[in-house]
Scaffold this motif. Structure first.
Motif, PDB file in Angstrom:
ATOM      1  N   PRO A 132      46.258  42.210  42.160  1.00  0.00           N
ATOM      2  CA  PRO A 132      46.890  42.313  40.834  1.00  0.00           C
ATOM      3  C   PRO A 132      46.246  41.447  39.750  1.00  0.00           C
ATOM      4  O   PRO A 132      46.595  41.570  38.588  1.00  0.00           O
ATOM      5  CB  PRO A 132      48.323  41.851  41.091  1.00  0.00           C
ATOM      6  CG  PRO A 132      48.202  40.904  42.239  1.00  0.00           C
ATOM      7  CD  PRO A 132      47.074  41.428  43.078  1.00  0.00           C
ATOM      8  N   LEU A 133      45.325  40.588  40.109  1.00  0.00           N
ATOM      9  CA  LEU A 133      44.786  39.634  39.149  1.00  0.00           C
ATOM     10  C   LEU A 133      43.327  39.943  38.799  1.00  0.00           C
ATOM     11  O   LEU A 133      42.438  39.760  39.615  1.00  0.00           O
ATOM     12  CB  LEU A 133      44.891  38.208  39.705  1.00  0.00           C
ATOM     13  CG  LEU A 133      46.310  37.713  40.026  1.00  0.00           C
ATOM     14  CD1 LEU A 133      46.263  36.347  40.683  1.00  0.00           C
ATOM     15  CD2 LEU A 133      47.166  37.693  38.776  1.00  0.00           C
ATOM     16  N   ASP A 134      43.090  40.403  37.598  1.00  0.00           N
ATOM     17  CA  ASP A 134      41.729  40.670  37.133  1.00  0.00           C
ATOM     18  C   ASP A 134      40.898  39.398  37.180  1.00  0.00           C
ATOM     19  O   ASP A 134      41.370  38.332  36.781  1.00  0.00           O
ATOM     20  CB  ASP A 134      41.734  41.188  35.691  1.00  0.00           C
ATOM     21  CG  ASP A 134      42.257  42.605  35.582  1.00  0.00           C
ATOM     22  OD1 ASP A 134      42.239  43.326  36.593  1.00  0.00           O
ATOM     23  OD2 ASP A 134      42.686  42.986  34.471  1.00  0.00           O
ATOM     24  N   GLY A 135      39.678  39.519  37.673  1.00  0.00           N
ATOM     25  CA  GLY A 135      38.758  38.397  37.672  1.00  0.00           C
ATOM     26  C   GLY A 135      38.901  37.439  38.839  1.00  0.00           C
ATOM     27  O   GLY A 135      38.152  36.480  38.932  1.00  0.00           O
ATOM     28  N   VAL A 136      39.861  37.665  39.722  1.00  0.00           N
ATOM     29  CA  VAL A 136      40.011  36.810  40.903  1.00  0.00           C
ATOM     30  C   VAL A 136      39.293  37.493  42.058  1.00  0.00           C
ATOM     31  O   VAL A 136      39.603  38.628  42.398  1.00  0.00           O
ATOM     32  CB  VAL A 136      41.505  36.575  41.258  1.00  0.00           C
ATOM     33  CG1 VAL A 136      41.629  35.857  42.589  1.00  0.00           C
ATOM     34  CG2 VAL A 136      42.198  35.787  40.156  1.00  0.00           C
TER      35      VAL A 136
ATOM     36  N   GLY B 156      41.818  31.671  37.112  1.00  0.00           N
ATOM     37  CA  GLY B 156      42.173  32.447  38.295  1.00  0.00           C
ATOM     38  C   GLY B 156      43.070  31.660  39.226  1.00  0.00           C
ATOM     39  O   GLY B 156      44.051  32.190  39.761  1.00  0.00           O
ATOM     40  N   ARG B 157      42.769  30.392  39.418  1.00  0.00           N
ATOM     41  CA  ARG B 157      43.576  29.573  40.334  1.00  0.00           C
ATOM     42  C   ARG B 157      44.991  29.351  39.800  1.00  0.00           C
ATOM     43  O   ARG B 157      45.953  29.374  40.557  1.00  0.00           O
ATOM     44  CB  ARG B 157      42.887  28.251  40.638  1.00  0.00           C
ATOM     45  CG  ARG B 157      41.669  28.514  41.504  1.00  0.00           C
ATOM     46  CD  ARG B 157      40.959  27.298  41.949  1.00  0.00           C
ATOM     47  NE  ARG B 157      39.862  27.724  42.820  1.00  0.00           N
ATOM     48  CZ  ARG B 157      39.347  26.998  43.758  1.00  0.00           C
ATOM     49  NH1 ARG B 157      39.781  25.784  43.974  1.00  0.00           N
ATOM     50  NH2 ARG B 157      38.368  27.466  44.503  1.00  0.00           N
ATOM     51  N   ALA B 158      45.118  29.164  38.496  1.00  0.00           N
ATOM     52  CA  ALA B 158      46.454  28.999  37.904  1.00  0.00           C
ATOM     53  C   ALA B 158      47.263  30.283  38.101  1.00  0.00           C
ATOM     54  O   ALA B 158      48.450  30.238  38.438  1.00  0.00           O
ATOM     55  CB  ALA B 158      46.344  28.655  36.418  1.00  0.00           C
ATOM     56  N   ARG B 159      46.624  31.414  37.895  1.00  0.00           N
ATOM     57  CA  ARG B 159      47.327  32.691  38.064  1.00  0.00           C
ATOM     58  C   ARG B 159      47.654  32.940  39.533  1.00  0.00           C
ATOM     59  O   ARG B 159      48.749  33.412  39.855  1.00  0.00           O
ATOM     60  CB  ARG B 159      46.500  33.825  37.457  1.00  0.00           C
ATOM     61  CG  ARG B 159      46.443  33.691  35.924  1.00  0.00           C
ATOM     62  CD  ARG B 159      45.643  34.763  35.235  1.00  0.00           C
ATOM     63  NE  ARG B 159      44.254  34.715  35.638  1.00  0.00           N
ATOM     64  CZ  ARG B 159      43.528  35.784  35.973  1.00  0.00           C
ATOM     65  NH1 ARG B 159      44.037  36.984  35.939  1.00  0.00           N
ATOM     66  NH2 ARG B 159      42.271  35.650  36.323  1.00  0.00           N
ATOM     67  N   MET B 160      46.741  32.589  40.463  1.00  0.00           N
ATOM     68  CA  MET B 160      47.043  32.728  41.891  1.00  0.00           C
ATOM     69  C   MET B 160      48.221  31.833  42.270  1.00  0.00           C
ATOM     70  O   MET B 160      49.090  32.240  43.046  1.00  0.00           O
ATOM     71  CB  MET B 160      45.817  32.363  42.744  1.00  0.00           C
ATOM     72  CG  MET B 160      44.748  33.413  42.770  1.00  0.00           C
ATOM     73  SD  MET B 160      43.448  33.031  43.971  1.00  0.00           S
ATOM     74  CE  MET B 160      42.505  31.793  43.105  1.00  0.00           C
ATOM     75  N   TRP B 161      48.253  30.620  41.730  1.00  0.00           N
ATOM     76  CA  TRP B 161      49.334  29.683  42.031  1.00  0.00           C
ATOM     77  C   TRP B 161      50.684  30.269  41.609  1.00  0.00           C
ATOM     78  O   TRP B 161      51.670  30.173  42.329  1.00  0.00           O
ATOM     79  CB  TRP B 161      49.078  28.344  41.339  1.00  0.00           C
ATOM     80  CG  TRP B 161      50.155  27.345  41.574  1.00  0.00           C
ATOM     81  CD1 TRP B 161      51.022  26.841  40.654  1.00  0.00           C
ATOM     82  CD2 TRP B 161      50.507  26.730  42.820  1.00  0.00           C
ATOM     83  NE1 TRP B 161      51.882  25.953  41.251  1.00  0.00           N
ATOM     84  CE2 TRP B 161      51.589  25.868  42.579  1.00  0.00           C
ATOM     85  CE3 TRP B 161      50.011  26.834  44.118  1.00  0.00           C
ATOM     86  CZ2 TRP B 161      52.189  25.116  43.584  1.00  0.00           C
ATOM     87  CZ3 TRP B 161      50.602  26.078  45.121  1.00  0.00           C
ATOM     88  CH2 TRP B 161      51.670  25.237  44.853  1.00  0.00           C
ATOM     89  N   ARG B 162      50.718  30.906  40.437  1.00  0.00           N
ATOM     90  CA  ARG B 162      51.978  31.511  39.978  1.00  0.00           C
ATOM     91  C   ARG B 162      52.427  32.620  40.929  1.00  0.00           C
ATOM     92  O   ARG B 162      53.620  32.745  41.229  1.00  0.00           O
ATOM     93  CB  ARG B 162      51.843  32.015  38.548  1.00  0.00           C
ATOM     94  CG  ARG B 162      51.811  30.876  37.535  1.00  0.00           C
ATOM     95  CD  ARG B 162      51.990  31.335  36.114  1.00  0.00           C
ATOM     96  NE  ARG B 162      50.911  32.160  35.618  1.00  0.00           N
ATOM     97  CZ  ARG B 162      49.814  31.702  35.028  1.00  0.00           C
ATOM     98  NH1 ARG B 162      49.647  30.402  34.860  1.00  0.00           N
ATOM     99  NH2 ARG B 162      48.887  32.521  34.594  1.00  0.00           N
ATOM    100  N   VAL B 163      51.474  33.406  41.437  1.00  0.00           N
ATOM    101  CA  VAL B 163      51.818  34.459  42.408  1.00  0.00           C
ATOM    102  C   VAL B 163      52.368  33.819  43.687  1.00  0.00           C
ATOM    103  O   VAL B 163      53.385  34.257  44.227  1.00  0.00           O
ATOM    104  CB  VAL B 163      50.606  35.363  42.725  1.00  0.00           C
ATOM    105  CG1 VAL B 163      50.894  36.288  43.900  1.00  0.00           C
ATOM    106  CG2 VAL B 163      50.211  36.171  41.496  1.00  0.00           C
TER     107      VAL B 163
END
Length: 107
Positions: free
Chosen positions: A31-35, A9-16
Motif C-alpha cells: 500500500p505504500l508507494d516508494g517503499v 518510507g520508514r515513518a509510513r511503515m511505522w504508522r502501518v
C-alpha cells in the motif's frame, strides 16, 4: 534525531505497524508507494533486533511457497518511528541491542 521526517518510507511503515499490530512485509510494501521490499525487510529486522517487533508466526508452513512471516508489534514507543532503541539507547540500526543481549546471557 528527535523529530524525524514523518513522510519517509520508514515513518509510513511505522504508522502501518502501529495501526495493524500484526503484519507481513507485504502489508508494508504493497500500500505504500516508494517503499521497497528490501527497505521494509531491513527496518523490520532492525526493530526485531531491538525487541520492538517479533516474528509471530508463518502465514502457512514455514518455507512453503506463498507462506509469509507474520510479525507483531510488541513494544510501541509512540507515534514517531523509533530511531533510538528504548531499551539500550543505541541507534535502531545498531547490530546488537546490548541490554537484550545481556538479558539473554543471564538466562
Amino acid at each position: 534525531q528527535a523529530n524525524p521526517d514523518q513522510n519517509t518510507g520508514r515513518a509510513r511503515m511505522w504508522r502501518v505497524m502501529r495501526r495493524r499490530l500484526v503484519f507481513t512485509i507485504d502489508n508494508l510494501v504493497i500500500p505504500l508507494d516508494g517503499v521497497t521490499t528490501a527497505n521494509a525487510l531491513k527496518f523490520v529486522k532492525n526493530l526485531t533486533r531491538h525487541g520492538i517487533v517479533r516474528l509471530d508466526r508463518w502465514s502457512g508452513k514455514e518455507g512453503q511457497k506463498g507462506s509469509r512471516k507474520v510479525f507483531r508489534l510488541v513494544h510501541n514507543p509512540g507515534p514517531i518511528q523509533p530511531t533510538i532503541c528504548p531499551t539500550c539507547k543505541q541507534s535502531i540500526a545498531a547490530k546488537i541491542c546490548e541490554v537484550r543481549n545481556e538479558r539473554k546471557q543471564e538466562k
